[in-house]
Write an enzyme that holds these catalytic residues in place. Sequence first.
Site, short mmCIF file in Angstrom:
data_model
loop_
_atom_site.label_atom_id
_atom_site.label_comp_id
_atom_site.label_asym_id
_atom_site.label_seq_id
_atom_site.Cartn_x
_atom_site.Cartn_y
_atom_site.Cartn_z
N LYS A 200 0.79 -1.24 0.00
CA LYS A 200 0.00 0.00 0.00
C LYS A 200 0.82 1.29 0.00
O LYS A 200 1.82 1.40 0.68
CB LYS A 200 -0.89 0.02 1.24
N GLY A 354 10.45 -6.40 6.07
CA GLY A 354 10.33 -7.83 6.31
C GLY A 354 10.12 -8.65 5.05
O GLY A 354 10.81 -9.65 4.82
N GLY A 377 9.98 -2.42 10.79
CA GLY A 377 9.34 -1.15 11.19
C GLY A 377 10.35 -0.11 11.63
O GLY A 377 10.24 1.07 11.29
P1 ADP Z 1 7.93 -4.97 3.29
O1 ADP Z 1 7.57 -5.97 4.36
O2 ADP Z 1 9.15 -5.39 2.51
O3 ADP Z 1 8.01 -3.58 3.81
P2 ADP Z 1 5.17 -4.72 2.45
O4 ADP Z 1 4.76 -5.36 3.72
O5 ADP Z 1 4.87 -3.30 2.25
O6 ADP Z 1 6.75 -4.99 2.20
O7 ADP Z 1 4.49 -5.47 1.22
C1 ADP Z 1 4.69 -6.82 0.93
C2 ADP Z 1 3.48 -7.46 0.34
O8 ADP Z 1 3.01 -6.73 -0.78
C3 ADP Z 1 3.78 -8.85 -0.15
O9 ADP Z 1 3.09 -9.77 0.66
C4 ADP Z 1 3.26 -8.86 -1.60
O10 ADP Z 1 2.53 -10.03 -1.92
C5 ADP Z 1 2.36 -7.65 -1.62
N1 ADP Z 1 2.20 -7.14 -2.99
C6 ADP Z 1 3.16 -6.79 -3.84
N2 ADP Z 1 2.66 -6.41 -5.02
C7 ADP Z 1 1.32 -6.53 -4.93
C8 ADP Z 1 0.24 -6.31 -5.84
N3 ADP Z 1 0.45 -5.89 -7.08
N4 ADP Z 1 -1.01 -6.55 -5.39
C9 ADP Z 1 -1.22 -6.98 -4.13
N5 ADP Z 1 -0.24 -7.20 -3.23
C10 ADP Z 1 1.03 -6.99 -3.62
MG MG Z 2 5.69 -6.42 5.26
#
Ligand code: ADP
Ligand code: MG
Length: 396
Positions: A200, A354, A377
């Site tokens: 998001k 993560g 975080g």
């Molecule tokens: P991080 O933990 O690295 O900060 P986030 O928690 O923000 O990353 O996001 C990771 C999630 O985003 C993953 O589980 C992935 O499946 C999801 N994601 C990535 N691209 C999309 C997409 N196009 N639509 C829905 N979910 C997505």
């Molecule tokens: Mg995450």
Amino acid sequence: MADIKTIDDADFAGKRVLVRVDFNAPVDGEGNVTDDTRLRAALPTIDKLVGDGARVILTSHRGRPAGEGYEEAFSLGPIARRLQELLGRDIVLTRDLIGPEVAEVVDAMENGDIVLLENIRFDKREKKNDPAFARALADLADAYVNDAFGTAHRAHASTAGVAALLPAYAGYLMEREVATLTGMLDEPKRPFVAILGGSKVSDKIKVIDALMDKADVLIIGGGMCFTFLLAQGYEVGASLKEDDWVERAAGLIEKARERGVALLLPTDVVVADRFAEDAATKTVPVSAIPEGMMGLDIGPETADAYAAAIADAASVFWNGPMGVFEMEPFAAGTRAVAEAVAANEAADTIIGGGDSVAAVNKFGLADAMTFISTGGGASMELVQGEALPGVEALRA
Ligand code: ADP
Ligand code: MG
């Protein structure tokens, strides 16, 4: 870090040292630690203190217990067992966190001994940063070390309160995390390419905004790209989108233009008829996302363009996968970006978050990165310019 003392600034021989670590590791149904990265990350600090002849009292949380006392499901028992294997020595796990039982165990310690207190969140006063609880923890020790970067964004008794009551030092992991991330933000080698993805925009808006002030190139992928594509006037079908954030996304596109930051957005995407591994998929230009289909990965043309920008970088910060990499049909974009970052051996490459770290591990590319942050975080808050209470509490 100039005004923060580290464990290299003291000799802890014979001292009782309370060490806050982040042992919040995943444990399976049989009580086995399934990923011991966080335990290993604390070993250099533990080794140094034991080598000095300190009496090491470790404290950590694990999961989210109710805070009403001992709960088997959140016990640090599995952690203690794995840590014993890693260190090749015995560790005493206490049942209480403070009080006479713990005082007795600590009194009986000899130089070089290690005691692990049970899950610090078994007492709800931990998260409240209760002064009496912090005082009772401080009374166990002569000095305090914080090596728990992963919880540095929380002002709890064991991360902040106790630091004010004892001589306080940063452990090696804490030192390295803070120095690496702030070094990248203060003096990035240029061109500095920031890659942001994940689900998001609303989760990451502050990180994007902060990096816009630092980066030369900003690459956007993941679920958040569709809110940007909406701001560019495209239809995004059934893709993840946040209508309330379209205006903010438009503002960021404008900010990039004003600042001369190259903002890269997808030109093609992989769409699916369902959010499922076996969905029907196709690759389409962003101008032709079919109604009812959802974009779950960046397309190959986009991946090539992103890889080319990454190849020219002198430093890279990456947070957030480019697609739903957990499902093989939507993993190619994240894999391509990970491979491009790994292939740029001359650049400083830092991975935070993560799921991004999980992706890099899944592709077996962790060793090719300069630095992988253990604090999801905490690293995001640091990058978005927020003071971390666990770090601030260490300042002299
Ligand atoms: P991080 O933990 O690295 O900060 P986030 O928690 O923000 O990353 O996001 C990771 C999630 O985003 C993953 O589980 C992935 O499946 C999801 N994601 C990535 N691209 C999309 C997409 N196009 N639509 C829905 N979910 C997505
Ligand atoms: Mg995450």
